[in-house]
Design a protein around this motif. Structure first.
Motif: not given
Length: 254
Positions: A9-10, A17-22, A26-31
């Motif tokens: 949980l962010r 850190l960049m939004e949308g990255v865990c 380190g994964i991109a949520y959208c991908k």
């Protein structure tokens, strides 16, 4: 936002850190949502094929099928000719069986004169193996030669009915030898070319092995084997004719 892969949980401290990255994995949520299972972790599903695994037939089953093999198409004239031949060999065979170990009936048959050349050739064939095998070779080759022809008919010619007749012939040869064995102690049977009793095969063989007193037993054993082979050939040949008759009827219905 909760990571769909590791469940992290962010937190507020992860704002750098960049939004949308865990921040955890380190994964991109959208991908991850588009392709939640990495390619290297996907299970391989083979494409369906048309091949089927056939069970391996046991060698004994294959041998039995070969022994009972009959042609798919049966000519009526050839079939009834085999039936007549089968009946003739049954009658002839029973005359040997019911006659018992009798030199006059067995030696008086013309088939004895047919067997005799093979008997004499056996002495020559086994000569390289010493005196004992030279003497035994006559009777040995006499009973084995039809069995060799039987195998040739089965393997090369694929003619199982002819093979059953060869089995009958081997049985007859065992019967043919039996009075010769029984005479070992007396040496009274006349030999070819007027040879003396010193050339009596079974008299010499049983003397060499010290079993001359068992001549009657060995003669009975030889006769019994001959009878068993003849009866087996009757059953074999009769069943083959039964199967051929079914194919004959099938052709008539077509």
């Amino acid at each position: 936002m909760k990571c769909p892969k590791c469940g992290y949980l962010r937190q507020d401290q992860d704002s750098h850190l960049m939004e949308g990255v865990c921040p955890q994995c380190g994964i991109a949520y959208c991908k991850w949502k588009e392709n939640p299972v990495p390619a290297q972790e996907q299970s391989f599903v083979p494409e369906p094929t048309n091949y089927s695994i056939q069970p391996v037939e046991h060698w004994s089953r294959r041998a039995l099928n070969r022994l009972l093999e009959v042609p798919d198409s049966v000519d009526s004239h050839a079939f009834w000719g085999r039936v007549a031949l089968f009946i003739a060999f049954i009658i002839w065979g029973w005359s040997f069986i019911l006659g018992g170990i009798d030199w006059r009936s067995i030696g008086g048959s013309f088939l004895h004169n047919v067997n005799l050349p093979f008997h004499e050739f056996g002495h020559v064939l086994f000569r390289p193996f010493g005196r004992f095998m030279t003497i035994l070779g006559g009777s040995l080759f006499q009973v084995l030669m039809p069995l060799g022809l039987m195998l040739a008919f089965i393997i090369q010619r694929r003619d199982t009915f002819a093979a059953s007749i060869m089995l009958w012939w081997s049985g007859q040869n065992f019967i043919d030898v039996s009075p010769y064995i029984a005479d070992a102690s007396h040496r009274a049977i006349p030999l070819i070319l007027g040879l003396s009793e010193a050339y009596h095969d079974w008299g010499n063989l049983l003397s060499m092995t010290g079993s001359l007193h068992r001549a009657g037993m060995y003669a009975g054993l030889s006769f019994g084997i001959g009878v068993a082979l003849m009866l087996l050939s009757f059953c074999w040949g009769g069943y083959l004719l039964y199967r051929q008759h079914r194919n004959l009827n099938r052709l008539r219905q077509l």
